[in-house]
Design a protein around this motif. Structure first.
Motif, PDB file in Angstrom:
ATOM      1  N   UNK A 234       0.820  -1.207   0.000  1.00 21.21           N
ATOM      2  CA  UNK A 234       0.000   0.000   0.000  1.00 21.21           C
ATOM      3  C   UNK A 234       0.848   1.249   0.000  1.00 21.21           C
ATOM      4  N   UNK A 235       1.884   1.265   0.822  1.00 20.11           N
ATOM      5  CA  UNK A 235       2.765   2.434   0.884  1.00 20.11           C
ATOM      6  C   UNK A 235       3.658   2.506  -0.352  1.00 20.11           C
ATOM      7  N   UNK A 236       4.217   1.376  -0.753  1.00 19.09           N
ATOM      8  CA  UNK A 236       5.162   1.363  -1.873  1.00 19.09           C
ATOM      9  C   UNK A 236       4.502   1.830  -3.160  1.00 19.09           C
ATOM     10  N   UNK A 237       3.274   1.357  -3.396  1.00 19.16           N
ATOM     11  CA  UNK A 237       2.584   1.690  -4.654  1.00 19.16           C
ATOM     12  C   UNK A 237       1.991   3.101  -4.657  1.00 19.16           C
ATOM     13  N   UNK A 238       2.076   3.800  -3.531  1.00 20.02           N
ATOM     14  CA  UNK A 238       1.582   5.181  -3.507  1.00 20.02           C
ATOM     15  C   UNK A 238       2.722   6.184  -3.368  1.00 20.02           C
ATOM     16  N   UNK A 239       3.952   5.723  -3.644  1.00 21.88           N
ATOM     17  CA  UNK A 239       5.078   6.642  -3.717  1.00 21.88           C
ATOM     18  C   UNK A 239       5.879   6.829  -2.452  1.00 21.88           C
ATOM     19  N   UNK A 240       5.647   6.012  -1.422  1.00 23.33           N
ATOM     20  CA  UNK A 240       6.445   6.116  -0.198  1.00 23.33           C
ATOM     21  C   UNK A 240       7.824   5.500  -0.416  1.00 23.33           C
ATOM     22  N   UNK A 241       8.735   5.801   0.475  1.00 24.58           N
ATOM     23  CA  UNK A 241      10.085   5.265   0.370  1.00 24.58           C
ATOM     24  C   UNK A 241      10.109   3.780   0.712  1.00 24.58           C
ATOM     25  N   UNK A 242      11.159   3.101   0.282  1.00 24.96           N
ATOM     26  CA  UNK A 242      11.319   1.685   0.614  1.00 24.96           C
ATOM     27  C   UNK A 242      11.425   1.505   2.124  1.00 24.96           C
ATOM     28  N   UNK A 243      12.066   2.451   2.808  1.00 20.35           N
ATOM     29  CA  UNK A 243      12.209   2.365   4.254  1.00 20.35           C
ATOM     30  C   UNK A 243      10.843   2.427   4.939  1.00 20.35           C
ATOM     31  N   UNK A 244       9.990   3.343   4.468  1.00 22.64           N
ATOM     32  CA  UNK A 244       8.653   3.464   5.049  1.00 22.64           C
ATOM     33  C   UNK A 244       7.836   2.207   4.755  1.00 22.64           C
ATOM     34  N   UNK A 245       7.982   1.674   3.534  1.00 26.46           N
ATOM     35  CA  UNK A 245       7.267   0.447   3.177  1.00 26.46           C
ATOM     36  C   UNK A 245       7.704  -0.715   4.060  1.00 26.46           C
ATOM     37  N   UNK A 246       8.999  -0.757   4.375  1.00 29.62           N
ATOM     38  CA  UNK A 246       9.507  -1.813   5.257  1.00 29.62           C
ATOM     39  C   UNK A 246       8.909  -1.689   6.647  1.00 29.62           C
TER      40      UNK A 246
END
Length: 328
Positions: A187-199
């Motif tokens: 959800x975060x990765x596909x909406x433009x968040x950083x890889x760190x936030x997605x992790x």
């Protein structure tokens, strides 16, 4: 189309989840009407849609919010989850899920297999159409691999009284927590968040999933059959030894192991004896404590998320508290 009543308190999310179900149903293009009907009935069987809900909520933290993509990806996540449920019921010979007949019970194993297979295909078709990069497809395929590993790990330990708590946690990390983790991270990765936030989002989802599965397993020892939608101690009879029983085995294996050796031929009196030992050794209470530990980790990390003008963080806290302090 009626959603679970828990979403009445979240009208905006309720609207998005209704659209998610519409996308799932509209994506079906099957000539075999039995398979199509089996999938439609499963879609509308009253599931809580937790995984797509977390996917939708975490997507709001990104900088590239495309509603069509967000909801399509949510539909893909729920299709993947639904496929695993259909196949689980085939493997477990289950006749009931959420107090309703399973797909295999109503349509037969062959139709159920094809229904699950079709949902896997539909999941990847949507992912391929909407994913920003191959990274999301890789995340999805790796999650499927981990889910299967968890299921195989559980199957390998059927009727195995030496299964450890570590074995159990590894298995539920794959079969349940992984899909919660994927929902939050993708959800975060596909909406433009950083890889760190997605992790970090994935870690939150993992802890939610761990607590969710432990609490689900506790119901087998603490609720009646009507409350949980399947026979009490059904997991034990199928050789699936979950956390309350494993804690009891640590304390009183001499009495428990002879009862477990009865396997699926366990009588009602023997099942009651198993339940009594679990109660006497406080297996349920110990399992509840571990679930609370995972819950508190998730809530603590959600608290650290950035504030959101639409109150997304607060909604995440509310929903997580709601589902991890549930009775059914």
């Amino acid at each position: 189309m009626t959603l679970h009543s828990m979403w009445d308190a979240f009208p905006i999310l309720q609207k998005d989840l209704t659209k998610t179900l519409d996308i799932m149903e509209n994506s079906l293009h099957i000539q075999n009407k039995d398979v199509e009907q089996a999938i439609i009935e499963m879609i509308h069987a009253g599931g809580k849609l937790l995984r797509p809900a977390y996917q939708i909520l975490f997507a709001q933290f990104g900088t590239e919010k495309d509603e069509n993509k967000i909801l399509a990806m949510a539909a893909a996540i729920e299709m993947l989850h639904t496929a695993t449920l259909i196949h689980d019921d085939i493997v477990d010979d289950s006749d009931l899920r959420r107090s309703l007949p399973t797909v295999r019970a109503k349509f037969g194993n062959a139709t159920a297999v094809y229904a699950g297979d079709y949902l896997f295909v539909a999941c990847f078709r949507i992912m391929a159409d909407y994913a920003t990069s191959m990274k999301s497809l890789q995340m999805n395929s790796r999650s499927m691999e981990k889910i299967l590993a968890g299921e195989l790990g559980q199957m390998d330990k059927h009727y195995y009284a030496e299964v450890t708590i570590e074995d159990y946690l590894n298995n539920i990390s794959g079969k349940t927590a992984e899909l919660f983790a994927l929902s939050c991270s993708i959800g975060t990765f596909e909406s433009g968040s950083t890889k760190l936030f997605a992790k970090k989002a994935g870690e939150i989802g993992h802890n939610i999933g761990m607590a969710f599965q432990i609490l689900d397993d506790i119901l087998d020892y603490s609720q009646d059959s009507q409350a949980i939608g399947k026979p009490v101690l059904e997991d034990v009879r199928q050789g699936i030894y979950s956390l309350p029983l494993l804690y009891a085995l640590e304390q009183d294996s001499s009495q428990l192991k002879p009862l477990l050796a009865k396997k699926e031929h366990m009588t009602p009196d023997e099942a009651q004896a198993v339940l009594q030992i679990v109660e006497e050794t406080q297996g349920v209470e110990k399992a509840q404590q571990l679930a609370s530990d995972y819950t508190n980790k998730a809530l603590k990390d959600i608290q650290k998320l950035p504030n959101h003008p639409e109150g997304i963080k607060e909604t995440l806290l509310q929903i997580t508290k709601l589902i991890l302090h549930r009775e059914n």
